[in-house]
Every structure is written in C-alpha cells, then in structure tokens.
Design a protein around this motif. Structure first.
Motif, PDB file in Angstrom:
ATOM      1  N   CYS A   1      42.616  37.465  49.414  1.00  0.00           N
ATOM      2  CA  CYS A   1      41.411  38.279  49.294  1.00  0.00           C
ATOM      3  C   CYS A   1      40.279  37.496  48.617  1.00  0.00           C
ATOM      4  CB  CYS A   1      41.708  39.554  48.506  1.00  0.00           C
ATOM      5  SG  CYS A   1      42.823  40.699  49.371  1.00  0.00           S
TER       6      CYS A   1
ATOM      7  N   TRP B   1      44.502  45.627  50.293  1.00  0.00           N
ATOM      8  CA  TRP B   1      45.095  44.453  49.646  1.00  0.00           C
ATOM      9  C   TRP B   1      46.616  44.571  49.595  1.00  0.00           C
ATOM     10  CZ3 TRP B   1      46.694  45.328  44.255  1.00  0.00           C
ATOM     11  CH2 TRP B   1      47.358  44.231  43.699  1.00  0.00           C
TER      12      TRP B   1
ATOM     13  N   THR C   1      46.481  38.363  46.746  1.00  0.00           N
ATOM     14  CA  THR C   1      45.256  38.364  45.944  1.00  0.00           C
ATOM     15  C   THR C   1      44.426  37.118  46.221  1.00  0.00           C
ATOM     16  OG1 THR C   1      46.480  39.540  44.214  1.00  0.00           O
ATOM     17  CG2 THR C   1      44.357  38.582  43.612  1.00  0.00           C
TER      18      THR C   1
END
Length: 969
Positions: free
Chosen positions: A490, A420, A487
């Motif tokens: 993801c 990430w 984020t």
C-alpha cells in the motif's frame, strides 16, 4: 481385447408420414453421432422440400410431444427459408398457426412446444410482406373467443383488460411466451435501415397490449400463480431492455412501462419470485438506471434492508458464497453504482445509510480475495467509484465543504483499511495450488486496491500515509510478515502521490531508521519471499527519498546486495540498485570501489543471471559517469570493461568448441552489459547542455586514453557481431550499443564515429539476421546529425548509401524477395534527403542511381505494404527538394523530370485500384507534392490515366478528366 464395431443400417428415405414420425422419434433417442447426423440430414431435406408445409401441420397432430415440437420447428424453418413460396397464402398460414396455438394450449401442451410454436408466429410477424400488426391483441382476442378471428375484428371486442379476466393461466402464459419472443427477436435487428425501422414500429404497436397483460399478471391481488408471475417479470425485463435501445428518445413509449416497476420490487421480498425480480433489478440498474424514478429507488432501498437481504449478508460474512447470496450482492452493488450520489449525500436517510453499511461489509467477508471471496473485487470497484465521486464533489464545491464530507471521509478510511486487509497474500501452501487465472485475478484485485489508495490520498492526504506507516511499524514489531507485505504494498502504491511532498519524509524516516532492513535480512527463511520482494520494491519506489537522505544509502545498498544472492530476489534487487545508483550517482562516487568489489564477488559466486549482470554493471557505470574530473572515469571504466571482455572471450571459446547456443547466450550477455553501461554513461537530463559543443570539442574522450576505452568497447561488440550475426538478438543488441550515443551532444565513450555505424552496415548482408534493424540504425544516425552539414558524417553516409544500393541489387531489385530489407534500404536513402544529396548524386554513384530509382518505382506498385509505404515517403521528400546549390538542384530537377512520368504511372496504378484502401493515404502524399511542385504533373497524370496499365476498366474517360481537374486546380 476384441474390437467391437458398431454396425449402422443404411438410412432409407421415409415414404409415409408414419415413417417420418418414427424418424423424428429416433432423433430424440440415444444413438451414435453418425446415426443422429444421418437422421438430421434426412429430416432437413424433408423440411426444405415442397411437402414441408404439410409435414409441419401433420407433425403437430402427433401424440408424441417431441414430434409436435419438431412440427413447430418445421414451420419456423419453412417461414424463414421458403416464405416467398406462400405467395398470397400467408394470411392462411397465420390462421393455421393461431389455430394450432389455441388447440395446443387448450390441452395443456408442454411449454417447450408452445414456445416453439410462438417462435413460428414471431418468424411470421417479421416477414417483410406479412400483414400482421396488432399481434399480441390478436392472440388475446383469439384466446377470448376460442377461435381465430380476423385482425380486422379485434377492435370490436372489449378492451384487453376485460378480456384478460376471462383467460386461464395457460392462455396467459402462451401470450407471455409470444410477447417475450417477439421483443427478443426485435432486439436482434439493427436500428439503422428503413426496413428494420418498420419492424420496430410494428413492435411498438403492441405496447399498450403488453402493458395490459403484464399489469394483470403482476397484480398479485388478481393472480397468485408464481410461475406465471416469474414469466411476467422476465417478459417485462425483455421489453424494457429492448425499449432502452429502440425508443430511448421516445419517452411516450418508455413511460408506459414504468407503472409495472413497483410490482416487481414488491416481488423481490417473496421467496418464490426473488430470483427473477432480482435479475430484473440488476439488469435495469446496470444497463438502464434512468428508467427508474426516485420513488423506485426508495422502494428498492427499503427492500434491500429486509430480513431476507440481511440473511444473505450474514451468509457472505461467514464465507458462505451460495448462489442466492452472491446474486444479492450483485444487486446491492448495482444499486450502489446507480445511486452513489444519493448514498453519499443523503446522510439522513436511514435506508441509504444501512445500504452503505452493507456495501462496506462486502469487503469484510471471510476468505481470500478472488479465490474464496468472489464478491470483494466487484465491491472494490464500487468503492473506487465512491472515492472518485467524493473527489469530484469536493473540488466542485470550492471553499464550501459539503456537510456530509466528514462522515464520507471517515467511511472511506475504513474502506481503505478493509481493502488493505483483503490484499494480504495467502501463505505458500495456498498459493502453490493456484492456477494462472487465479493468480491473474488476485493480481488484478491488488491493482484495484492501488487505484483506491491513489484516489483516496487526494481526499485523506498524509493521514492515510501516516496510518500505513504505523501499520508497518506494528507489523515489524509483531513479526507479522504478511501484514507487513500488504502494508508495504500500500505504501508503494502511494509513492507517486507523496513524491513531491518532503513532509512525507518524516514518516519514511520512521521506517528506514527502524530495524526494517535488519529484521528482514536476519529473518532469513522465516520472512516470506513476497515480503522481501515488496520491501525491495519500496526502495525502488522511494529513490527520491534516498536522494534527500543519503545517510541511509549504505544500509539500503548492503540490504540490496545481500538480496542479490537469492535467485527469487535478484531481479527485484538489481532493479532497485540500478534506480538508486542513477538517482544518487554523485553521492555514491566515494563508494565506487566498494561497488566494483561487490560486483566482482557476485560474479565469482556464479549466482547472477543476465538481467542482474546488466543492471548492476549499469548501476556502477552510472556512478562512474558522476566521477570528476573526467580523467578519473578511465580507471573504473577500464575495470568494468574487463568484466565484459571476459564474457567476450568466453563466448569465442565456447563457439570454437562447437557450443553455439551457450556462446550466443554469453555473447548476448556481454552486449547487453555494454548497452547498460552506455545508457548509464549518458549525460543526465538535469545537466545543462552546452550548445556550442561539437564532436571536435577537446575532452578526455578525444584523447588517446579516452579513444582507447572507446576502441575496446567497439572491439567487444564487433567481435561478437562478426561471429554471431546470424542471431537476431545479437544483431539488435549491437545496434542498441551504437544507438546509446546518438542522443548525446558532447563526446563520450559511446559517442562513436559515424563510420562505426557505417562499418556495421557494410559488414552485414542478406544472411545477417534482422538486417532491417541495422539499416534503420544507420538511418537514425544520419537523421540525428544536428549540424546542417558535417564532413564528420559524410564518409559514413557515402558508405551506407553505396551498401544500400548493393543490397537492393542482391535482392534482384524485387521487393517481394525481402520486403523488410527493401523497405529499410529506401528509408535509409530517404533519411539522406536533403542533407546528403551531394552524396546521392556523387559521380561514383551515377551508374547505380538509375537502378535505385527504378527499384523504388517497383516498390510503389508492389503488393508488399512496407516497401510501398517507404517508397511513397521517399518520393514525397524527393519531389519537393528545393533551395539546394545550383549543381545539386539541377541534378534533382533533371531526375524528377526524367522519372516524373514513371512516378505518375506508378501512383495511378495504386490509386486506380491496385493498392489496398489502407495504402491510399500514403500514396496520396507524393501525389500532392508532385502536383504542387511540378508544373508538368498534370500532363504526366493525364498520360498515366490513359495508359494501358491503368488497372480499372470501369472508370470512364469523363470520370478521369473530372478527377484530374479536381486534383490539379
């Protein structure tokens, strides 16, 4: 400026050896390209001459190393191109070459010359008639005796292990040069023929000898010459990689080399031999991991945990991607790929645990992925493999969870977090300097991150999702936009994984009930455009959430419409608006007027492109479709069509002003909006289908008010089409408008009368762009008629058939003039079988029908692929027509009997040799149906085989008879 012309002396043919030697020396000196080319051509002529053999021998006597190299090269060329001229002298040539090898090695000749002389010996070895088998042993024995001995005498000397003790480093190096070259050349040969099999068997005869040499070279207790050791490692690598392909089923050959591997692993820890031993291990681990035995893997694991290796890892962590450190990472990843099962399961092995830690560290190096950090992409591939192995193991274990699974899952969570962080986008001042390849590479890395997330979710479940939700909330709180973007990226990757799990809604509520939308909107220019785009994409990916939580729709739609005003955001936002309106159409019907207002306001600001217009108007149309009762659709649909009509009028105005390109652009936009409206107005898949409905079922769309709407739609596309039918995009989009209604089972605004499609066909000609697409559209319309026969379609089918025949006449019944039109016309007529046979055989077409049948025969024998295959498909359908009315079946049978002989001749011409091999399958279909359905087929085919236009003169009458008997049983 004065022009400088280079004068080149004419190149004279050399008469003496000295002149040749001088010419060779000039070849290796600086000079013009033209002059060098002249020299090369002259020398090549000499090499190919009958004096080439003697010249090669003489050149090796020169005092110039370049000339000696050329002499060895000449030997190689002569062996490869003029071997047969040697006759019975090939053993003498071998003796000459070996003599030169002994002589040159004894005077410490340059490696380049020795290698080239070894290449000549290898060329000799692979000649079909060369009698030389134990080549490596022969060379060792010759070095030992310091003279060229006969191959028949080599078994009278001591074993090769003893002989090696008496050879000096130069002799051993020469033997390695030869051994490496011979196995590399063997690897270039195929493995299929008897001839190449013989070569591989000859190569196998030297296995014991090469293992002996390599054992002596790699035994560091005996030899401390690192140059020789490195050459031995390279030689061993070549033999093992060759063995993988040549002897993968012969373990007795492969096992001979396995004693060498521990030596090479040991050399990995020495600075002077690190590079070659590392490349050896990488090659074997990547391409032949089964060659290594368990003790080898444990040995490598210990070596990877050495201080030298740790220093490489520290370099990578600090962002120092030097050659040695990068090469070490490649070895580490190769080892990981080959041992992923042991790395996962052997939790008590400290070396393996350390290696997992090193592999984890490869995702934590400084720098941006791909751009600065060239390792992380490869490391990510390993961790995807790691996650997939965990998944397979967990499912295979059933209820008995492995004892190592918890620690593995904890590691996987850390890996996901590291990935990430690596997926974060750099700021614009960095990305602006990226070239296309860099952007593509970074995008591919992020795609791999998505794969890792999806694989990991299977194992980590909602814990993974919840963690990223918390990351997002924290990033919002901190205003860390790039963290937020990564984020959200993801979370988008996990959308499909949680699509059916309502429990994830609790986590999504935390985001969408926060200041998520307002912060991004209020942040303005401070929020990176990529972050805004990813946020909009998140809305698109989680439309199912908003279906379940419609109370969030107002704020999310306001957010999306605000983003439409930014050019960089319009594409993403319009896509999300369309998806939301499709999914939540029923819930949004009270807001329909607000949508229309927003769209009108958007158009007034002149900020919208074609794609945005068609998506937003399609989104509004989807809401209109959900309005009940149906009468209430008319007013908003009328308002939507006004927007389209404005574009149509502007198109005509621009066209009348001579601004053709501008008119085409705005006309295409109007048509695309109609396509988008048509798709949105379809009955959604989840709505039950009334199987009893028909085009005549009373609905608002059969009444005057509904038909008026439909008439306006048709007027829009007909106006643009008639004015711009020379534009291919206009034509294709017009067809798409008609096709939107073909899948519907009940009346609707885009479910036009079949005559509308027929009118489009009739109003097109050879000058119409993409005419084939129009004809294909008509064929699709006719084939989608779900009733067995319908008078509703009969007039349209008649018009389409008549115009198809006129088009065939317009291309002069020659498929080569326009293959696409020829193919489409035949396909259209083929779609009318069997449902519209009464139209094909209608009295008004009797005079035209023979021309069509003859044309289809021409297509069968045409070199044009598309007409040939379309005609084959047409005749496949036609010759098997049955169970029609007495009148129609009689006409079909009559046509088949009349054209059957011509059909047989056309098929035999193609199958007999005129057709390409790729067309034989399509031609065989009508042949099979003809034989199966027609009793006279055998006689037709016999006559066709005997006719003068049968293309092959090679096929005998007997062969023809046998073939016919097999086809017609």
């Amino acid at each position: 400026m004065a022009a400088i012309a280079e004068s080149i002396e004419p190149l004279l043919e050399p008469k003496t050896f000295e002149e040749v030697e001088l010419l060779v020396q000039r070849l290796y000196q600086p000079g013009s390209l033209h002059q060098i080319a002249q020299i090369q051509q002259t020398l090549q002529n000499i090499q190919r001459s009958t004096e080439g053999w003697a010249l090669a021998d003489a050149l090796l006597r020169s005092n110039d190393a370049n000339v000696r190299f050329f002499g060895a090269l000449t030997f190689t060329i002569k062996i490869n191109t003029d071997w047969l001229s040697l006759g019975d002298n090939s053993p003498k040539l071998l003796e000459t070459l070996l003599s030169w090898l002994l002589r040159l090695v004894s005077v410490n000749e340059r490696p380049l010359v020795v290698r080239k002389l070894c290449s000549a010996l290898v060329a000799h070895f692979f000649q079909p008639t060369a009698q030389w088998t134990r080549c490596i042993r022969h060379i060792i024995c010759s070095f030992y005796t310091d003279t060229v001995i006969s191959e028949n005498d080599i078994d009278n000397l001591p074993p090769s292990t003893n002989l090696m003790q008496h050879l000096n480093a130069s002799q051993v190096m020469a033997a390695l040069f030869f051994a490496t070259t011979v196995v590399e050349e063997a690897g270039k040969l195929g493995f299929e023929t008897i001839q190449t099999h013989q070569y591989h068997e000859k190569t196998a005869a030297s296995i014991d000898d090469i293992v002996t040499i390599l054992s002596c070279v790699l035994d560091n207790a005996m030899i401390t010459d690192t140059v020789l050791t490195n050459e031995g490692i390279k030689c061993c690598q070549s033999w093992i990689m060759y063995a993988q392909r040549a002897w993968f089923k012969k373990d007795q050959y492969l096992s001979r080399f396995k004693c060498l591997t521990p030596y090479i692993i040991e050399y990995f820890g020495l600075t002077e031999t690190t590079d070659t031993s590392r490349e050896f291990l990488i090659d074997v681990l990547n391409n032949f991991p089964s060659y290594l035995v368990p003790s080898d893997y444990e040995h490598i694991a210990r070596a990877l945990n050495s201080p030298l290796c740790n220093s490489f890892v520290h370099n990578l962590h600090d962002g120092e991607f030097d050659v040695d450190s990068v090469s070490f990472s490649r070895l580490l990843l190769a080892f990981g790929d080959a041992t992923v099962q042991d790395l996962v399961q052997k939790t008590d092995n400290s070396d393996y645990a350390s290696i997992l830690s090193l592999l984890e560290g490869l995702l934590k190096c400084k720098g941006y992925a791909v751009v600065d950090d060239e390792i992380c992409a490869q490391a990510l591939e390993f961790w995807i493999t790691f996650a997939e192995y965990l998944t397979d193991s967990l499912f295979a274990s059933g209820d008995d969870r492995p004892i190592w699974i918890n620690s593995a899952l904890q590691l996987l969570m850390r890996i996901v977090e590291a990935s990430w962080k690596k997926s974060m986008l750099p700021p614009p001042d960095i990305t602006s300097s990226w070239d296309h390849d860099t952007r593509t590479g970074f995008k591919a890395f992020r795609a791999d991150v998505e794969d890792l997330l999806q694989s990991s979710y299977t194992l980590l479940g909602l814990d993974l999702f919840e963690r990223f939700v918390q990351f997002a909330l924290q990033a919002l709180c901190d205003g860390a936009w790039y963290h937020l973007e990564a984020t959200l990226f993801c979370l988008n990757a996990l959308a499909d994984s949680v699509a059916e799990e309502n429990i994830a809604d609790q986590n999504l509520v935390q985001i969408f009930s926060s200041s998520f939308f307002s912060q991004i909107t209020d942040g303005g220019a401070f929020v990176p455009i990529q972050c805004q785009q990813t946020a909009v994409t998140m809305v698109n990916r989680y439309t199912a959430f908003f279906e379940r939580h419609i109370d969030y729709l107002p704020q999310v739609l306001n957010f999306l419409f605000t983003r439409l005003q930014t050019s960089d955001m319009a594409n993403h936002s319009s896509k999300a608006i369309l998806a939301l309106c499709y999914s939540c159409r029923k819930a949004l019907t009270p807001e329909l007027h607000a949508f229309l207002y927003q769209y009108e306001r958007l158009l007034s600001q002149d900020l919208v492109d074609i794609i945005t217009k068609e998506r937003v108007i399609g989104a509004i149309a989807a809401i209109v479709q959900a309005v009940t009762p149906a009468e209430n659709m008319l007013a908003p649909l009328d308002r939507i069509l006004l927007f389209v009509q404005v574009d149509v009028q502007n198109c005509l105005r621009l066209l009348n002003s001579g601004l053709v390109e501008e008119a085409q652009s705005i006309g295409l936009a109007a048509l695309k909006c109609l396509v988008s409206i048509g798709k949105a107005m379809r009955i959604p898949d989840e709505v039950p289908i009334d199987l009893r409905s028909s085009p005549s079922t009373p609905t608002i769309w059969n009444e005057d008010s509904g038909l008026a709407i439909q008439s306006r739609i048709a007027q829009c596309y007909e106006t643009v089409f008639s004015s711009l039918q020379s534009d291919g995009d206009i034509v294709e989009t017009t067809c798409q408008i008609l096709r939107t209604g073909y899948t519907e089972t009940t009346p609707g605004p885009f479910v036009f009368s079949p005559l509308k499609t027929a009118d489009l066909v009739v109003n097109s000609g050879l000058s119409t762009a993409r005419l084939g697409h129009i004809l294909d559209t008509a064929g699709l319309m006719l084939s989608r008629n779900r009733t067995e026969y319908s008078n509703h379609f009969k007039p349209a089918a008649s018009k389409c058939f008549e115009h198809s025949i006129h088009l065939v006449a317009a291309i002069e019944y020659d498929p080569a003039i326009d293959p696409e039109v020829a193919s489409s016309c035949i396909e259209l007529v083929g779609k009318m079988i069997p449902r519209y046979l009464d139209i094909i055989f209608a009295p008004q077409f009797q005079s035209l029908l023979p021309s069509f049948f003859i044309f289809s025969m021409r297509c069968l024998v045409s070199p044009e692929i598309l007409p040939k295959r379309s005609s084959a498909s047409f005749w496949t359908s036609f010759v098997q027509i049955e169970e029609q009315s007495t009148e129609i079946q009689s006409m079909v049978d009559g046509a088949t009997q009349f054209y059957g002989p011509d059909l047989a001749r056309a098929l035999m011409r193609g199958i007999g040799g005129e057709a390409a091999r790729s067309d034989l399958d399509s031609l065989s279909e009508p042949l099979k149906k003809l034989v199966y359905k027609q009793s006279r087929a055998k006689q037709w085919l016999r006559d066709a085989l005997a006719s003068d236009d049968f293309p092959s003169q090679v096929v005998s009458d007997v062969d023809k008879r046998i073939w016919l008997q097999k086809v017609v049983k």
